[in-house]
Design a protein around this motif. Sequence first.
Motif, PDB file in Angstrom:
ATOM      1  N   ARG A  15       9.053 -14.101 -11.445  1.00 45.65           N
ATOM      2  CA  ARG A  15       7.974 -14.088 -11.192  1.00 45.65           C
ATOM      3  C   ARG A  15       7.510 -14.372 -13.068  1.00 45.65           C
ATOM      4  O   ARG A  15       5.903 -15.491 -12.355  1.00 45.65           O
ATOM      5  CB  ARG A  15       7.772 -13.304 -10.674  1.00 45.65           C
ATOM      6  N   GLU A  51      11.286  -4.240  -3.688  1.00 44.00           N
ATOM      7  CA  GLU A  51       9.847  -5.423  -3.494  1.00 44.00           C
ATOM      8  C   GLU A  51      11.083  -6.636  -2.950  1.00 44.00           C
ATOM      9  O   GLU A  51      11.186  -8.049  -2.640  1.00 44.00           O
ATOM     10  CB  GLU A  51       9.763  -5.967  -4.661  1.00 44.00           C
ATOM     11  N   TYR A  96      21.633 -10.625 -13.588  1.00 39.74           N
ATOM     12  CA  TYR A  96      20.203 -10.223 -13.940  1.00 39.74           C
ATOM     13  C   TYR A  96      19.296 -11.390 -15.544  1.00 39.74           C
ATOM     14  O   TYR A  96      19.236 -12.034 -15.369  1.00 39.74           O
ATOM     15  CB  TYR A  96      19.470  -9.020 -13.812  1.00 39.74           C
ATOM     16  N   TYR A 143      11.792  -4.776 -16.343  1.00 36.86           N
ATOM     17  CA  TYR A 143      12.463  -3.690 -16.036  1.00 36.86           C
ATOM     18  C   TYR A 143      13.544  -2.688 -16.985  1.00 36.86           C
ATOM     19  O   TYR A 143      14.280  -3.212 -17.139  1.00 36.86           O
ATOM     20  CB  TYR A 143      13.362  -3.184 -15.011  1.00 36.86           C
ATOM     21  N   LEU A 191      12.937  -2.625  -7.722  1.00 32.78           N
ATOM     22  CA  LEU A 191      13.391  -3.438  -7.277  1.00 32.78           C
ATOM     23  C   LEU A 191      14.517  -3.606  -5.921  1.00 32.78           C
ATOM     24  O   LEU A 191      14.017  -4.683  -5.337  1.00 32.78           O
ATOM     25  CB  LEU A 191      14.429  -4.104  -8.389  1.00 32.78           C
ATOM     26  N   ASP A 212      11.457 -10.228 -15.410  1.00 35.83           N
ATOM     27  CA  ASP A 212      11.026 -10.254 -13.145  1.00 35.83           C
ATOM     28  C   ASP A 212      11.074 -12.293 -13.669  1.00 35.83           C
ATOM     29  O   ASP A 212      10.116 -12.317 -14.101  1.00 35.83           O
ATOM     30  CB  ASP A 212      10.121 -10.011 -12.909  1.00 35.83           C
ATOM     31  N   ARG A 260       6.380  -8.220 -15.485  1.00 34.71           N
ATOM     32  CA  ARG A 260       7.141  -6.882 -14.997  1.00 34.71           C
ATOM     33  C   ARG A 260       8.615  -6.764 -15.976  1.00 34.71           C
ATOM     34  O   ARG A 260       8.705  -8.028 -15.929  1.00 34.71           O
ATOM     35  CB  ARG A 260       6.584  -7.615 -13.733  1.00 34.71           C
ATOM     36  N   GLU A 292      18.648 -15.239 -15.958  1.00 35.46           N
ATOM     37  CA  GLU A 292      17.149 -15.509 -16.946  1.00 35.46           C
ATOM     38  C   GLU A 292      17.471 -16.662 -17.864  1.00 35.46           C
ATOM     39  O   GLU A 292      16.810 -17.316 -17.807  1.00 35.46           O
ATOM     40  CB  GLU A 292      17.001 -14.335 -17.207  1.00 35.46           C
TER      41      GLU A 292
END
Length: 300
Positions: free
Chosen positions: A142, A280, A44, A262, A277, A140, A260, A48
Amino acid sequence: MTQSPSRITKAVIPAAGLGTRFLPATKATPKEMLPVVDKPAIQYVVEEAAAAGLSDVLMITGRNKRALEDHFDRNYELEGALTRKGDAERLAKVQESSELATMHYVRQGDPKGLGHAILCAAPHVGDQPFAVLLGDDLIDPRDPLLSRMMEIQEREGGSVIALMEVDPEQIHLYGCAAVEPTGDSDVVKVHDLVEKPDAADAPSNYAIIGRYVLDPAIFEILRKTEPGRGGEIQITDALQQLSVDEKVGGPVHGVIFKGRRYDTGDRGDFLRAIVRLACEREDLGPDFRAWLRSYVSEEM
């Protein structure tokens, strides 16, 4: 202080920690490889960085971290097996991690803290600004944060840190920033930093979270920074020096993040991140949410 734009292309990801809070799972498996749903946490973070245009990623590793390198490398045997089975979907997932960015690795050696881990990146980074992403914080996609931080650094120069408002009772868990407003509602000027202060001594409830865009002047400061809290070389202490003397490496700004995030830094937050996660996900969410509602209803 303003500098001419210099496109940031390099990201540094410290991943040399022992992961003691997740023992015994991390005895032989790097904490960064623990799956968050069906993808290791570290992927992740690399995704990013790649999404923000950082095509060159240096991972700071340590002993027993070979699995990190293997994950971002090609696995021709597995790819061949999936190809023969005609499993195009899983083949694409396997290949994805090896195509995200150009990956480099260096070992930290002695675990002397986050500041020391970042200092290990100096030969690779050189004299250009660079990003640092900590694997405990998953942002996140988004709610882009890193691209905004890079925009501010390229406009203002110096260094940029990510900040998030937290409950004052929780500020002792974080580095904390004393700030003043700027012309941008989501950007503040940082004029002091304290590592994990007591609530009564905290200059604000703005906590530093695990994203930084740093001026290369940080390296010379880190070389001279004495071990601080916990007996480790703290990046917060080095940034504090930059914040009080702009002539050294430019100003320090903070981008206030309200999106958001995490947190996978401890077991409870790690589990909550997985649940959030999973809920979603289009492929897992509907069935998982229904089961979760039923489970909670029965337990209550």
